[in-house]
Scaffold this active site. Structure first.
Site, PDB file in Angstrom:
ATOM      1  N   CYS A  97       0.833  -1.193   0.000  1.00 47.16           N
ATOM      2  CA  CYS A  97       0.000   0.000   0.000  1.00 47.16           C
ATOM      3  C   CYS A  97       0.877   1.256   0.000  1.00 47.16           C
ATOM      4  CB  CYS A  97      -0.890  -0.036   1.246  1.00 47.16           C
ATOM      5  SG  CYS A  97      -1.683   1.515   1.655  1.00 47.16           S
ATOM      6  N   GLU A  98       0.579   2.179  -0.903  1.00 46.94           N
ATOM      7  CA  GLU A  98       1.386   3.387  -0.988  1.00 46.94           C
ATOM      8  C   GLU A  98       1.130   4.350   0.171  1.00 46.94           C
ATOM      9  OE1 GLU A  98      -1.186   6.352  -3.882  1.00 46.94           O
ATOM     10  OE2 GLU A  98       0.324   5.076  -4.789  1.00 46.94           O
ATOM     11  N   HIS A  99       0.100   4.108   0.940  1.00 45.21           N
ATOM     12  CA  HIS A  99      -0.211   4.992   2.061  1.00 45.21           C
ATOM     13  C   HIS A  99       0.508   4.595   3.338  1.00 45.21           C
ATOM     14  CE1 HIS A  99      -4.131   5.483  -0.358  1.00 45.21           C
ATOM     15  NE2 HIS A  99      -3.310   6.461  -0.669  1.00 45.21           N
ATOM     16  N   HIS A 100       0.659   3.284   3.575  1.00 41.89           N
ATOM     17  CA  HIS A 100       1.277   2.818   4.823  1.00 41.89           C
ATOM     18  C   HIS A 100       2.451   1.874   4.601  1.00 41.89           C
ATOM     19  CE1 HIS A 100      -3.002   3.770   5.838  1.00 41.89           C
ATOM     20  NE2 HIS A 100      -2.408   4.421   6.815  1.00 41.89           N
ATOM     21  N   GLN A 138      -4.999  -0.511  -4.943  1.00 49.62           N
ATOM     22  CA  GLN A 138      -5.571  -1.614  -5.714  1.00 49.62           C
ATOM     23  C   GLN A 138      -6.286  -1.096  -6.951  1.00 49.62           C
ATOM     24  OE1 GLN A 138      -7.653  -4.607  -3.439  1.00 49.62           O
ATOM     25  NE2 GLN A 138      -8.918  -5.186  -5.181  1.00 49.62           N
ATOM     26  N   HIS A 166      -6.033  -6.111   2.487  1.00 51.52           N
ATOM     27  CA  HIS A 166      -5.113  -5.014   2.757  1.00 51.52           C
ATOM     28  C   HIS A 166      -4.681  -5.045   4.217  1.00 51.52           C
ATOM     29  CE1 HIS A 166      -5.892  -2.538  -1.007  1.00 51.52           C
ATOM     30  NE2 HIS A 166      -6.710  -3.582  -1.115  1.00 51.52           N
ATOM     31  N   CYS A 168      -3.181  -2.846   5.757  1.00 50.82           N
ATOM     32  CA  CYS A 168      -3.395  -1.563   6.428  1.00 50.82           C
ATOM     33  C   CYS A 168      -4.741  -1.553   7.148  1.00 50.82           C
ATOM     34  CB  CYS A 168      -3.302  -0.398   5.452  1.00 50.82           C
ATOM     35  SG  CYS A 168      -4.448  -0.484   4.067  1.00 50.82           S
TER      36      CYS A 168
END
Length: 205
Positions: A97-100, A138, A166, A168
């Site tokens: 995940c590019e956020h976490h 995704q 996910h 996250c």
């Protein structure tokens, strides 16, 4: 080049338009994170951790060093008139995940309807793997896989569905273990003909 594929290529180029840190700098950054979480990077069990993490990241995020379109340059014309759906399902992947920067674990299902040319089946799995080995959402990964196959092969249609869990959501925040997210992207005949979408979905059962 298809507009959606052009956007993907431009975004990838923009993301690399900076000076890449050295390996030593990357290892030092891991050491900073170890200290930040309250660890002692000099203790025996962690002395080699920065080196190991950087080496692991080279493999985990190896998709940045590969261009998916290059994988699809070789196609085959001798298909004996075959023009029905080609489906490769249950392609396992692990992305992040590019956020976490925690794992996304799932399966991709990819189909296309040939228009005179076909791909080697392993190439489809390779495309999924290359995009998975980058920081992702995704939704973006689903669109990227469909768009690059559509642009490279110009088939009658392309369909992609991704099902993933996910971490996250499972490891942090709401901590909903076992929940999955489903995304899809349809090009050409699969987008224009609902019966083709239905046939694709029925073949996944």
């Amino acid at each position: 080049m298809d507009a959606s594929v052009r956007k993907i290529v431009e975004e990838a180029a923009a993301s690399m338009s900076y000076e890449r840190p050295s390996r030593d700098e990357a290892e030092a950054a891991v050491g900073v994170l170890l200290r930040w979480i309250g660890e002692d990077p000099t203790r025996e069990g962690l002395i080699d951790t920065p080196r190991r993490v950087v080496k692991a990241y080279e493999e985990i995020f190896g998709g940045y060093g590969q261009e998916p379109a290059d994988i699809l340059t070789r196609t085959f014309d001798e298909v004996a008139g075959y023009d029905e759906m080609v489906l490769v399902r249950d392609i396992d992947f692990i992305s992040h995940c590019e956020h976490h920067m925690v794992p996304i674990i799932g399966k991709a299902h990819v189909a296309y309807q040939p228009d005179g040319r076909v791909l080697g089946l392993s190439k489809i799995a390779r495309v999924v793997d290359i995009y998975a080995r980058r920081l992702q959402t995704q939704e973006a990964m689903t669109e990227q896989v469909a768009a690059v196959i559509d642009a490279a092969l110009t088939p009658k249609g392309v369909a992609v569905m991704i099902e993933a869990e996910h971490m996250c959501m499972s490891m942090r925040g709401i901590r909903t273990k076992g929940s999955s997210t489903v995304t899809s992207s349809f090009f050409g005949s699969f987008k224009n003909d609902r019966s083709e979408q239905a046939r694709f979905l029925s073949m996944l059962k």
